[in-house]
Design a protein around this motif. Structure first.
Motif, PDB file in Angstrom:
ATOM      1  N   HIS A 522       0.843  -1.191   0.000  1.00 32.15           N
ATOM      2  CA  HIS A 522       0.000   0.000   0.000  1.00 32.15           C
ATOM      3  C   HIS A 522       0.886   1.252   0.000  1.00 32.15           C
ATOM      4  CE1 HIS A 522      -2.881   3.027   1.305  1.00 32.15           C
ATOM      5  NE2 HIS A 522      -3.857   2.165   1.013  1.00 32.15           N
ATOM      6  N   PRO A 523       0.540   2.270  -0.809  1.00 29.27           N
ATOM      7  CA  PRO A 523       1.395   3.471  -0.909  1.00 29.27           C
ATOM      8  C   PRO A 523       1.620   4.194   0.412  1.00 29.27           C
ATOM      9  CG  PRO A 523      -0.747   3.817  -1.991  1.00 29.27           C
ATOM     10  CD  PRO A 523      -0.622   2.365  -1.712  1.00 29.27           C
ATOM     11  N   LEU A 524       0.651   4.149   1.324  1.00 29.62           N
ATOM     12  CA  LEU A 524       0.822   4.830   2.606  1.00 29.62           C
ATOM     13  C   LEU A 524       1.921   4.166   3.434  1.00 29.62           C
ATOM     14  CD1 LEU A 524      -0.367   7.227   4.152  1.00 29.62           C
ATOM     15  CD2 LEU A 524      -1.969   5.660   5.238  1.00 29.62           C
ATOM     16  N   PHE A 525       1.966   2.839   3.404  1.00 30.84           N
ATOM     17  CA  PHE A 525       3.009   2.125   4.136  1.00 30.84           C
ATOM     18  C   PHE A 525       4.369   2.292   3.459  1.00 30.84           C
ATOM     19  CE2 PHE A 525      -0.819   0.039   5.711  1.00 30.84           C
ATOM     20  CZ  PHE A 525      -0.547  -0.056   7.063  1.00 30.84           C
ATOM     21  N   ILE A 526       4.370   2.352   2.136  1.00 29.42           N
ATOM     22  CA  ILE A 526       5.629   2.602   1.422  1.00 29.42           C
ATOM     23  C   ILE A 526       6.217   3.941   1.838  1.00 29.42           C
ATOM     24  CG2 ILE A 526       6.658   3.023  -0.845  1.00 29.42           C
ATOM     25  CD1 ILE A 526       4.604   1.104  -2.044  1.00 29.42           C
ATOM     26  N   SER A 527       5.380   4.972   1.844  1.00 31.02           N
ATOM     27  CA  SER A 527       5.853   6.310   2.199  1.00 31.02           C
ATOM     28  C   SER A 527       6.315   6.359   3.653  1.00 31.02           C
ATOM     29  CB  SER A 527       4.741   7.330   1.960  1.00 31.02           C
ATOM     30  OG  SER A 527       5.175   8.639   2.253  1.00 31.02           O
ATOM     31  N   PHE A 528       5.598   5.674   4.542  1.00 28.16           N
ATOM     32  CA  PHE A 528       5.979   5.664   5.951  1.00 28.16           C
ATOM     33  C   PHE A 528       7.338   4.994   6.155  1.00 28.16           C
ATOM     34  CE2 PHE A 528       5.940   3.223  10.001  1.00 28.16           C
ATOM     35  CZ  PHE A 528       6.024   4.305  10.871  1.00 28.16           C
ATOM     36  N   ILE A 529       7.546   3.825   5.531  1.00 27.11           N
ATOM     37  CA  ILE A 529       8.832   3.130   5.652  1.00 27.11           C
ATOM     38  C   ILE A 529       9.957   3.979   5.056  1.00 27.11           C
ATOM     39  CG2 ILE A 529      10.154   1.132   4.866  1.00 27.11           C
ATOM     40  CD1 ILE A 529       8.288   0.455   7.139  1.00 27.11           C
TER      41      ILE A 529
END
Length: 537
Positions: A522-529
């Motif tokens: 998911h893009p939100l988790f990608i950005s967070f990591i």
């Protein structure tokens, strides 16, 4: 017409029947077949919505708003199946439908019994999935273990299905345990007893999948085959994985499990392209940077209760950055009473990011607020989901607006600054507390970090919440650096916050974890990591 794979288990629970079924489903998809998957749960609840997560793990929410068992999440992560309410069958649903049929007079005055009425309803529900989806193969996981009193109607329905559909239309796979005793000897007796019990129910398994610590040698396989009345080439090992359950599709393919199933179902043995799994494992086994994420919650709930969140972080770290994810589980209650900055800092030493997922109940609430405040003041990447988003507003109200009684009516009914409350309470109506469930549209606010992450103006995400932010406090929040990043449609309720002058601080009301996949994080988790890796640097 669909063909069916019936998956049962014995000896003990928690052998991994869900991930085994999902892994097999993935291999069949990799061979070019369309599949569907069903979980048959023996509990009498209509769904998993009211079951304690301490007992049953997380509630997985489908697009159409069904609250289901966490195994449905495994089905979604391993395969491309669009999971709906129909894919989750509980015995409570079956009995409910049978009673409705009886009240409507559909049984013409006959005495309603487990056989045939309950078993007929189970069969009808299973076959309906094949008809509705037109899948080549439907995998049916029967929950519980053979011999459980709750599972008897499912086992009997399975027996009837095998006889009614006929040879080559149904394949039965039985998952069982081969324990390893002191000295390293593998014992087959529990498997023999389990298969015997299944045969006494009228079902002869076609395939045995044996959960074991180490590989089965030829001698052990032949012994199992002899005493369990199966072919030696139909005995497979489900060996304990080294790093991740995503190793299972590759392990099963090397064992030849998918080939055996296709042969039993008289289907062509197409070339199975498992490249997406081998590519994921290549990244997993050759990690680059390490990233350490703290996940906050109640001590009892820190494992299966947040399974989808943990898996989503794992997907993003491995697939997007070839990073090694280290999760530090922190009991929120241990933070309560820690008002000394040095003590709090010691808890979060070497942490690159903080996640507060959905939580229910007041226990640990103050500790969660401590974590939110620490992330905001120390510029640590923070992701809040559901309550984790609501806490951002409550913490801003308490710490920056000076409202020491800022709270949620979920915890304090008559607080003066009810920043979080039921929509009915905000409208001055009686509080019904209707749960918002399933997928709905979220409109992103322009020029926010969230809009930049999605690169869209509107998204569709899944929800599971009753309480929402009261928009009358939005200006007060914005004046202190907490800006609205998304609104629901059509009712314009706040769906996301972000800290204005912060490295990465985002909270969302919805549940992005339910749509993340190993090969498509998911893009939100990608950005967070990505932000957490930047914090580490």
């Amino acid at each position: 017409m669909s063909k069916y794979i019936l998956v049962t288990s014995g000896v003990c629970s928690s052998l991994g029947k869900g991930v085994a079924s999902a892994s097999l489903g993935s291999l069949l998809e990799c061979s070019g077949f369309t599949i569907s998957m069903i979980k048959c749960d023996p509990y009498i609840n209509l769904d998993a919505g009211n079951i304690s997560p301490f007992q049953h793990g997380e509630v997985y929410v489908t697009e159409d708003g069904a609250e289901t068992d966490l195994d449905l999440g495994n089905f979604s992560r391993f395969t491309s199946v669009n999971i709906t309410n129909d894919n989750c069958i509980t015995i409570g649903k079956i009995y409910n439908q049978v009673i409705q049929n009886e009240r409507a007079g559909h049984y013409n005055g006959r005495t309603v019994q487990v056989i045939p009425h309950v078993t007929d309803e189970i069969k009808r529900t299973i076959l309906n999935i094949g008809t509705r989806t037109n899948a080549d193969i439907v995998i049916v996981e029967i929950g519980g273990t053979v011999g459980d009193i709750e599972s008897i109607p499912y086992i009997e329905a399975a027996r009837q299905l095998i006889n009614e559909l006929g040879k080559n239309e149904v394949c039965t796979m039985h998952l069982t345990l081969i324990p390893c005793i002191t000295g390293g000897e593998l014992k087959t007796k529990p498997t023999q007893h389990s298969v015997k019990q299944l045969q006494e129910s009228g079902i002869r398994p076609d395939i045995l999948l044996c959960r074991t610590e180490k590989a089965l040698d030829t001698h052990v396989r032949k012994k199992i085959a002899l005493f369990c009345n199966v072919s030696p080439d139909a005995v497979f090992a489900s060996v304990d994985v080294q790093k991740s359950v995503y190793e299972l599709p590759v392990i099963f393919h090397k064992e030849g499990l998918d080939t055996c199933v296709l042969k039993k179902l008289a289907l062509p043995e197409n070339r199975c392209n498992i490249r997406r799994w081998t590519l994921f494992l290549e990244k997993l086994n050759a990690p680059g940077p390490h990233v350490r994420i703290a996940i906050l919650g109640k001590e009892d709930y820190l494992d299966d209760c947040y399974k989808s969140v943990r898996e989503s972080l794992f997907h993003a770290a491995v697939t997007s950055f070839s990073a090694k994810l280290e999760l530090q589980k922190i009991d929120a209650e241990t933070l309560e009473g820690l008002w000394n900055e040095k003590e709090i800092a010691a808890v979060f030493r070497d942490i690159d990011g903080i996640v507060v997922p959905a939580n229910y109940g007041q226990r640990g609430f103050v500790g969660l607020l401590v974590a939110v405040k620490y992330a905001r003041e120390n510029n640590i990447p923070y992701l809040g989901i559901n309550l984790g988003m609501q806490l951002m507003a409550i913490e801003t109200g308490r710490s920056l607006c000076g409202w020491h009684d800022a709270d949620s009516t979920e915890f304090i009914q008559n607080c003066k600054h009810a920043i979080i409350s039921l929509p009915e309470e905000q409208a001055g109506l009686s509080a019904a507390g209707t749960m918002k469930l399933g997928a709905s549209t979220v409109r992103l606010v322009k020029n926010t970090k969230l809009a930049g992450i999605y690169k869209k103006s509107a998204i569709v995400e899944r929800h599971r919440n009753k309480y929402t932010f009261d928009s009358k406090y939005a200006n007060d929040m914005a004046m202190h650096g907490l800006v609205v990043a998304a609104l629901s449609e059509p009712d314009k309720r706040v769906e996301a916050f972000e800290w204005e002058n912060h490295t990465w601080g985002i909270g969302v009301q919805y549940h992005p974890e339910f749509t993340s996949r190993p090969s498509k994080p998911h893009p939100l988790f990608i950005s967070f990591i990505e932000a957490a890796l930047g914090q580490k640097r």
